[in-house]
Design a protein around this motif. Structure first.
Motif, PDB file in Angstrom:
ATOM      1  N   ASP A 210       0.832  -1.203   0.000  1.00 53.33           N
ATOM      2  CA  ASP A 210       0.000   0.000   0.000  1.00 53.33           C
ATOM      3  C   ASP A 210       0.869   1.256   0.000  1.00 53.33           C
ATOM      4  O   ASP A 210       0.403   2.347  -0.354  1.00 53.33           O
ATOM      5  N   ALA A 211       2.138   1.087   0.406  1.00 52.67           N
ATOM      6  CA  ALA A 211       3.032   2.240   0.529  1.00 52.67           C
ATOM      7  C   ALA A 211       4.004   2.374  -0.628  1.00 52.67           C
ATOM      8  O   ALA A 211       4.448   3.481  -0.942  1.00 52.67           O
ATOM      9  N   VAL A 212       4.357   1.268  -1.279  1.00 55.54           N
ATOM     10  CA  VAL A 212       5.390   1.311  -2.313  1.00 55.54           C
ATOM     11  C   VAL A 212       5.071   0.293  -3.399  1.00 55.54           C
ATOM     12  O   VAL A 212       4.514  -0.778  -3.127  1.00 55.54           O
ATOM     13  N   GLN A 213       5.405   0.639  -4.648  1.00 52.01           N
ATOM     14  CA  GLN A 213       5.187  -0.285  -5.747  1.00 52.01           C
ATOM     15  C   GLN A 213       6.253  -0.104  -6.824  1.00 52.01           C
ATOM     16  O   GLN A 213       6.928   0.928  -6.889  1.00 52.01           O
ATOM     17  N   VAL A 214       6.374  -1.114  -7.683  1.00 56.96           N
ATOM     18  CA  VAL A 214       7.281  -1.046  -8.828  1.00 56.96           C
ATOM     19  C   VAL A 214       6.614  -0.217  -9.919  1.00 56.96           C
ATOM     20  O   VAL A 214       5.460  -0.466 -10.276  1.00 56.96           O
ATOM     21  N   ILE A 215       7.341   0.763 -10.447  1.00 58.68           N
ATOM     22  CA  ILE A 215       6.766   1.605 -11.510  1.00 58.68           C
ATOM     23  C   ILE A 215       7.440   1.385 -12.867  1.00 58.68           C
ATOM     24  O   ILE A 215       6.889   1.778 -13.899  1.00 58.68           O
ATOM     25  N   TRP A 216       8.646   0.771 -12.865  1.00 58.90           N
ATOM     26  CA  TRP A 216       9.311   0.490 -14.139  1.00 58.90           C
ATOM     27  C   TRP A 216      10.432  -0.513 -13.909  1.00 58.90           C
ATOM     28  O   TRP A 216      11.013  -0.561 -12.816  1.00 58.90           O
ATOM     29  N   GLU A 217      10.709  -1.354 -14.911  1.00 60.14           N
ATOM     30  CA  GLU A 217      11.840  -2.262 -14.819  1.00 60.14           C
ATOM     31  C   GLU A 217      12.725  -2.136 -16.057  1.00 60.14           C
ATOM     32  O   GLU A 217      12.232  -1.887 -17.156  1.00 60.14           O
ATOM     33  N   THR A 218      14.016  -2.281 -15.857  1.00 58.54           N
ATOM     34  CA  THR A 218      14.961  -2.155 -16.963  1.00 58.54           C
ATOM     35  C   THR A 218      14.920  -3.397 -17.852  1.00 58.54           C
ATOM     36  O   THR A 218      14.474  -4.461 -17.423  1.00 58.54           O
ATOM     37  N   PRO A 219      15.404  -3.283 -19.074  1.00 57.47           N
ATOM     38  CA  PRO A 219      15.677  -4.492 -19.866  1.00 57.47           C
ATOM     39  C   PRO A 219      16.747  -5.335 -19.152  1.00 57.47           C
ATOM     40  O   PRO A 219      17.480  -4.836 -18.291  1.00 57.47           O
ATOM     41  N   GLY A 220      16.868  -6.611 -19.533  1.00 54.67           N
ATOM     42  CA  GLY A 220      17.819  -7.498 -18.883  1.00 54.67           C
ATOM     43  C   GLY A 220      19.273  -7.156 -19.207  1.00 54.67           C
ATOM     44  O   GLY A 220      19.573  -6.589 -20.249  1.00 54.67           O
TER      45      GLY A 220
END
Length: 287
Positions: A210-220
């Motif tokens: 509820d406080a933090v989330q993933v907003i983007w991930e890099t390519p491998g």
């Protein structure tokens, strides 16, 4: 004659007394990318495994920073190290003849997650959004591949500017676990960390989603590896480097692998990190 005999015995006893102290100890370390107690448990177990496989005394030497791991390798305080991609490149550049030996199966497609505190209103996206500008941001260690090098590379690629110019304030937490907690608490609005740390903590129920989330991930990209000094055979005998490589590649105990976590280890070479080295030089992380 008795005097001479006594002297000879004393010399023999002295030889046996000194011999254990002169025994070669194979030492290794690892970058402190997570909680210290977790690392101690993992690498003490690895040390026991290597001691059994190599038939020499093995000792794990903990360090307080990525830079300290590189320095210990350079100064021959350790002969083997579990490095991230960047710290491995930095260490091998300082020790002629040193070699990358093995990486985890999962280290070919490693990723970094950008995470945001709920107060920002930032949501998951396919790109780094302009809405990141002006936020507070924390990397992990300054020498971390997944916590600094690759996130900075993508920030510069997206914004055409250095992080200090994009964000209101930029910090360096020191490790991935701390980055997670700093963003979760709202001390920093956004951060970047190793995806595996996030996924493990999420699976264990240790993240307040509820406080933090993933907003983007890099390519491998290619990341962690075991690296060994180039003079190890001279110290421990011909073929010792290959013996170490074989031991690492043969590590198949499920509990030991889960501690990393990796499903196994595969061969790797210095050349495999050439692209990563070029990226580090391009943004000034290697001279």
């Amino acid at each position: 004659m008795r005097f001479i005999h006594s002297i000879a015995l004393l010399a023999l006893f002295a030889l046996f007394a000194v011999a254990p102290a002169q025994a070669q100890v194979f030492t290794f370390t690892a970058i402190p990318d997570q909680d210290e107690s977790r690392l101690e448990a993992r690498f003490n177990a690895v040390g026991e495994y290597l001691e059994e496989q190599l038939d020499v005394d093995v000792r794990y030497v903990p360090v307080k920073s990525y830079a300290a791991a590189v320095s210990a390798f350079r100064n021959n305080q350790v002969q083997l190290a579990w490095f991230g991609g960047l710290s491995g490149v930095q260490a091998r550049a300082r020790v002629p003849g040193s070699r990358a030996l093995a990486r985890g199966e999962e280290d070919q497609g490693f990723r970094s997650y950008f995470i945001a505190h709920e107060s920002t209103g930032l949501m998951p996206a396919d790109t780094l959004e302009e809405a990141l500008r002006g936020r507070t941001f924390t990397f992990g260690s300054k020498s971390s591949t997944s916590g600094r090098l690759m996130p900075e590379f993508h920030l510069r690629d997206q914004f055409g500017e250095a992080p200090d110019e994009v964000f209101e304030r930029v910090g360096y937490s020191g490790n991935h676990s701390r980055t997670l907690r700093l963003v979760e608490s709202g001390s920093y609005q956004v951060g970047a960390l190793n995806y595996a740390v996030w996924e493990r903590e999420l699976a264990a129920g240790n993240i307040n989603t509820d406080a933090v989330q993933v907003i983007w991930e890099t390519p491998g990209y290619l990341n962690y590896q075991w690296s060994i000094r180039g003079d190890v055979d001279e110290r421990f005998g011909d073929g010792f480097v290959e013996k170490v490589r074989t031991a690492l590649l043969s590590m198949d105990d499920p509990d030991l692998l889960e501690r990393f976590p990796r499903s196994g280890f595969v061969p790797v070479s210095n050349d495999d990190y050439a692209g990563l080295e070029q990226t580090a030089r391009a943004i000034g992380l290697i001279d």
